[in-house]
Design an enzyme around this catalytic site. Structure first.
Site, PDB file in Angstrom:
ATOM      1  N   SER B  68     -21.547 -70.407 -53.952  1.00 20.95           N
ATOM      2  CA  SER B  68     -22.710 -70.860 -54.737  1.00 20.95           C
ATOM      3  C   SER B  68     -22.359 -71.327 -56.142  1.00 20.95           C
ATOM      4  O   SER B  68     -23.200 -71.943 -56.806  1.00 20.95           O
ATOM      5  CB  SER B  68     -23.756 -69.748 -54.836  1.00 20.95           C
ATOM      6  OG  SER B  68     -24.381 -69.563 -53.593  1.00 20.95           O
ATOM      7  N   LYS B  71     -22.962 -74.858 -56.884  1.00 21.15           N
ATOM      8  CA  LYS B  71     -24.285 -75.385 -57.235  1.00 21.15           C
ATOM      9  C   LYS B  71     -24.321 -75.921 -58.669  1.00 21.15           C
ATOM     10  O   LYS B  71     -25.104 -76.807 -58.979  1.00 21.15           O
ATOM     11  CB  LYS B  71     -25.345 -74.286 -57.064  1.00 21.15           C
ATOM     12  CG  LYS B  71     -25.550 -73.886 -55.613  1.00 21.15           C
ATOM     13  CD  LYS B  71     -26.398 -72.621 -55.470  1.00 21.15           C
ATOM     14  CE  LYS B  71     -26.545 -72.231 -54.004  1.00 21.15           C
ATOM     15  NZ  LYS B  71     -27.194 -70.929 -53.814  1.00 21.15           N
ATOM     16  N   TYR B 193     -23.689 -79.918 -48.136  1.00 20.42           N
ATOM     17  CA  TYR B 193     -23.902 -78.613 -48.774  1.00 20.42           C
ATOM     18  C   TYR B 193     -22.811 -77.616 -48.397  1.00 20.42           C
ATOM     19  O   TYR B 193     -22.222 -76.952 -49.257  1.00 20.42           O
ATOM     20  CB  TYR B 193     -25.287 -78.086 -48.381  1.00 20.42           C
ATOM     21  CG  TYR B 193     -25.596 -76.712 -48.940  1.00 20.42           C
ATOM     22  CD1 TYR B 193     -25.699 -76.500 -50.306  1.00 20.42           C
ATOM     23  CD2 TYR B 193     -25.773 -75.623 -48.091  1.00 20.42           C
ATOM     24  CE1 TYR B 193     -25.977 -75.246 -50.824  1.00 20.42           C
ATOM     25  CE2 TYR B 193     -26.062 -74.357 -48.595  1.00 20.42           C
ATOM     26  CZ  TYR B 193     -26.152 -74.179 -49.959  1.00 20.42           C
ATOM     27  OH  TYR B 193     -26.419 -72.926 -50.462  1.00 20.42           O
ATOM     28  N   TYR B 245     -28.927 -64.487 -58.580  1.00 19.40           N
ATOM     29  CA  TYR B 245     -29.835 -64.064 -57.518  1.00 19.40           C
ATOM     30  C   TYR B 245     -30.934 -63.149 -58.076  1.00 19.40           C
ATOM     31  O   TYR B 245     -31.404 -63.378 -59.195  1.00 19.40           O
ATOM     32  CB  TYR B 245     -29.055 -63.376 -56.373  1.00 19.40           C
ATOM     33  CG  TYR B 245     -27.950 -64.215 -55.812  1.00 19.40           C
ATOM     34  CD1 TYR B 245     -28.169 -65.540 -55.420  1.00 19.40           C
ATOM     35  CD2 TYR B 245     -26.662 -63.711 -55.655  1.00 19.40           C
ATOM     36  CE1 TYR B 245     -27.141 -66.327 -54.903  1.00 19.40           C
ATOM     37  CE2 TYR B 245     -25.636 -64.482 -55.131  1.00 19.40           C
ATOM     38  CZ  TYR B 245     -25.884 -65.785 -54.769  1.00 19.40           C
ATOM     39  OH  TYR B 245     -24.867 -66.539 -54.246  1.00 19.40           O
ATOM     40  N   VAL B 263     -21.016 -65.756 -53.091  1.00 22.58           N
ATOM     41  CA  VAL B 263     -20.721 -64.651 -52.176  1.00 22.58           C
ATOM     42  C   VAL B 263     -19.233 -64.541 -51.845  1.00 22.58           C
ATOM     43  O   VAL B 263     -18.812 -63.606 -51.153  1.00 22.58           O
ATOM     44  CB  VAL B 263     -21.543 -64.719 -50.866  1.00 22.58           C
ATOM     45  CG1 VAL B 263     -23.021 -64.494 -51.154  1.00 22.58           C
ATOM     46  CG2 VAL B 263     -21.307 -66.027 -50.136  1.00 22.58           C
TER      47      VAL B 263
END
Lengths: 310, 310, 310, 310
Positions: B68, B71, B193, B245, B263
């Protein structure tokens, strides 16, 4: 990074003038008559710095209903009183929902997302009610001391209105109690909560009274420790992620400061290491934040280069 | 406020050593075999400063799956490409929900809360897929340039695993498409993605590659403008409210920096005006954040006085 | 309780005539072009009784897209095939939400509330896809046999439209797969699902084909057991609580029969021990149910005293 | 379809005997001490028919706390008093949620899904409180008349317990009031609600008192019209879709009758055109329904062929 503030006074006048007609784009809170009757074109701004200066323009000495800005004072009092055990009863996460959503509260078993949404502030009120023999008086004394002003009062007309129209807050309180997360009697808790919301203060008073949050917990005027540096840090962190209802992210985008707004039209913003800004203009946008306040905060912050995200 | 970094190298060693056994408190991500097989006791930390220094300790040059953290790169690319029109398709508000919640997405009619939850990042992937003739290649090139390293690759085994276990992300994508908020074909969007998630980088590479976010959009080494100062500000604001998160608020409390975790066990934190910190340790806590990473970030930030909330 | 049906034919004409202009109050489903082009003023009604009579009025022999009414046939096939194990993968509770809500599906971990909401019917399609070598053909054969008519077909134009606009159903399917509750490949499952939805049948054909549900599972014409009496009971129970989307309770109020509607404008109602009623009129109300169909069902049931709640 | 009832008395004994040990599988409601102290092995069943017979076995004359079964009486009283205008303040749709969910109530703007979930019954209590000068007395009189027994009383110990532990119901009430859907003062409404819940009745009394619902609104003993046939129909429809909390669909599956349960362990089921069944056994399953009651209802209905879905 931060410009010399020598002509800040003049700058505040100028920024305020530019917003002169923008109050027309918002709508004064009308859920209680006492708020609905405020003149919509009043507006003010004040800046207090930790080196002892105070600036102001417009109606910056006109008292208004501080409403949810009171949640900041309440949180500091509760943290001072019961320490980190508070975080077992309320989380410190952004809510991602309108400010009074009951859904999230049920979903998360009566634990509010954070202490500056309504449910969280009611929980803080429960702590104050349970741990002070006269919590309303203690609250008012705390605010008066911080503002260095004994002429700060609760507006009784606002208080009675709040009480009368407080059904949703009562629902939040009873729901938390059903999960065992409220200790005192609900009417007492709500009475405290509506009392602190109904305090009237001016931009200048608010800006001065919150200086300790910009100064690691220490009141820069008296050198008194109002809270620990760590707790000041926590308050600023919460205000950064959650202080502006469901527009907190957008405020971080356009302004970039820990802040809290109230439906009375006030907004306060903490500038760590520098000072506090407070704006006031009653008409609100759809998120419940002052239209002019949002604009003024963006302008002054950009002007002085104050954002914490640069 | 910030300590001299003369013996930062030594300090990093020391902080890392103190965490030696804490990886045992977490659990390596096991939803795909490719991640589950990583050695749990690897750990590293790296700090890159805008004045050109790079420090590191432990396995800070060991590549890991950035997941992530990708991102952040994707968001910058998309903002550069389509400007502020991106904010008509994704909001910038904290999510207040687990990172892949489909509920909020339906509630808000296919508009993700922000670009760093899964739904938002899939939307960003749709923008990249639609606006670049070869979006995966463009992404990899962008990252390589920022890291000043051409030996950065996609881990194909991770990519294939992600694709195979990507049903929830597919559900998010189809739901957004049902609301008309996805333009490209879903398999293409998901392929992009999962590709960007599957890139492997080291702590050192990540820290160096994100320096522009600590420097108002300008790469301090080359003086090249990677994005506008305003966009760097926006990325930092989003990472402050939503990067960790459903532990973003707690991270603001205990650390106080814009940050993003993945993660794969990596965490990056931006220190405006100073530099970038990156930590890596695979075992995760219940929120999906690296246990050791959370600790290291709190320690180093406290040590160097880096929080933006003081 | 039930009136003699000797002049039912005449009564149907009369009831239909009374509804002549009411189609104007609804809106033909327009999410796919193939449905939007149906003439809105077509309307028909048919009653088939277990003693072998068939009555009809208006366009009762005009084929229309059966859409969600196909869920009834699919459920019977799946129960016949895998028995009560189906209830480990789908519940039998009313949904209390719009028919395609993804929220409840996430809330309940990928287990649909019942087999006649979209998620549940997609799950049933997964069962059929997984347990029949050619599930689409098996489905069509089953329907043809029940209707005693080999000229029943899938409308390929509707099928292709459904497939093209099926993003929300794809989202539901992928979400269930992410919870491990879908076995076959999603494109195969959706292809089956859209195929069964795209079958065209007339009121007369539908009424005749569902007689076994009014007769404890036995086809009254052939004496063949289509399903067990217990399974017929279960289907009728589900249709009573959940067959009319979020208007199921209101339908129970005003009609009082197990029923299922489809966005093609058809409605079927089972009268245990008596027969089956089918109405058709394309314009829908806000709940997705045929306006005229709702009226006709209330009228005919009142007229003949058929409600199960008296 | 329905067997001769000549030896029903014997059959009831037999069915009850078969359940002798099954109470061990459940758990007596313990949220209030007054309910928790009931002997768990008490159990009874009674059947009253519209032709005037009454059968019973076990502790069928032992009074127990009727709890939510009181919602049936309240609904009839409210419909009689204000007619169909009640449906502007409460819907008639299945809830699809646990019986006291506050989420749905907020989602649907303070309009309860139906009158037999808690929120709906509180709303009905508001109607009764507002339209009767002494609503509690009126309620008790209504029940006594239906049961033909003046020795029916409110259990004051239960009432006081309910009041003390009624925070969730208070939350529901205040939430509805915040949406303007409660007219009377909340404490009065809750006092009425908890009073009607705290009435004690036996299986025999309950079965006899609800016969009018099986007989189109007319008390078969006195020929008095208790409510219109249409209203009896509506009550039966609601009880069919929503009477057994989140197990209503399963009850329709396994039993197939309009029914209502209470956490005191009672269950009543209406058999249109035949009579009323009432069972009692305090231990509850996870859905809040009596374990033995669920079994007995399935057995007796199967035995006598009473389901409305065949």
């Amino acid at each position: 990074m931060r410009k010399n503030t020598i002509d800040l006074q003049e700058k505040l006048q100028e920024l305020l003038l530019a917003q002169r007609d923008n109050f027309l784009q918002g709508k004064v809170a009308d859920y209680i008559p006492a708020l609905a009757s405020v003149k919509p074109d009043l507006m003010g701004i004040s800046v207090a710095t930790i080196d002892g200066q105070v600036f102001g323009a417009g109606d910056y000495q006109h008292p208004f209903s501080i409403q949810s800005i009171s949640k900041v004072f309440g949180l500091v009092m509760a943290m001072n009183r019961i320490g980190d055990s508070i975080w077992q009863r309320v989380r410190m996460e952004p809510s991602g929902q309108p400010f009074n959503s009951i859904i999230q509260l049920e979903w998360e078993k009566g634990i509010p997302r954070n202490p500056v949404i309504n449910a969280g502030a009611i929980l803080v009120s429960d702590i104050l009610t349970s741990h002070f023999s006269a919590s309303k008086l203690a609250f008012l004394s705390f605010v008066r001391k911080l503002a260095e002003n004994d002429n700060i009062y609760v507006d009784n007309q606002v208080y009675l209105s709040e009480l009368k129209h407080g059904n949703l807050n009562a629902a939040l309180a009873y729901l938390m109690k059903s999960f065992g997360n409220i200790e005192a009697e609900i009417p007492d808790v709500l009475s405290h909560y509506f009392t602190q919301c109904s305090i009237s203060m001016s931009c200048e008073q608010l800006a001065k009274s919150l200086l300790f949050l910009a100064n690691k917990g220490i009141d820069p005027r008296t050198k008194e420790t109002i809270c620990t540096a760590r707790n000041a840090h926590k308050v600023n962190a919460i205000l950064s992620t959650s202080g502006m209802y469901d527009q907190s992210g957008e405020f971080a985008f356009s302004v970039g400061l820990p802040a809290k707004s109230g439906v009375g039209g006030g907004v306060i913003a903490i500038v760590p290491g520098y000072g506090v800004i407070c704006t006031w203009s009653p008409p609100l946008n759809n998120y419940g934040n002052s239209v002019v306040g949002m604009n003024l905060m963006a302008d002054i912050t950009e002007e002085l280069g104050l954002s914490i995200y640069y």
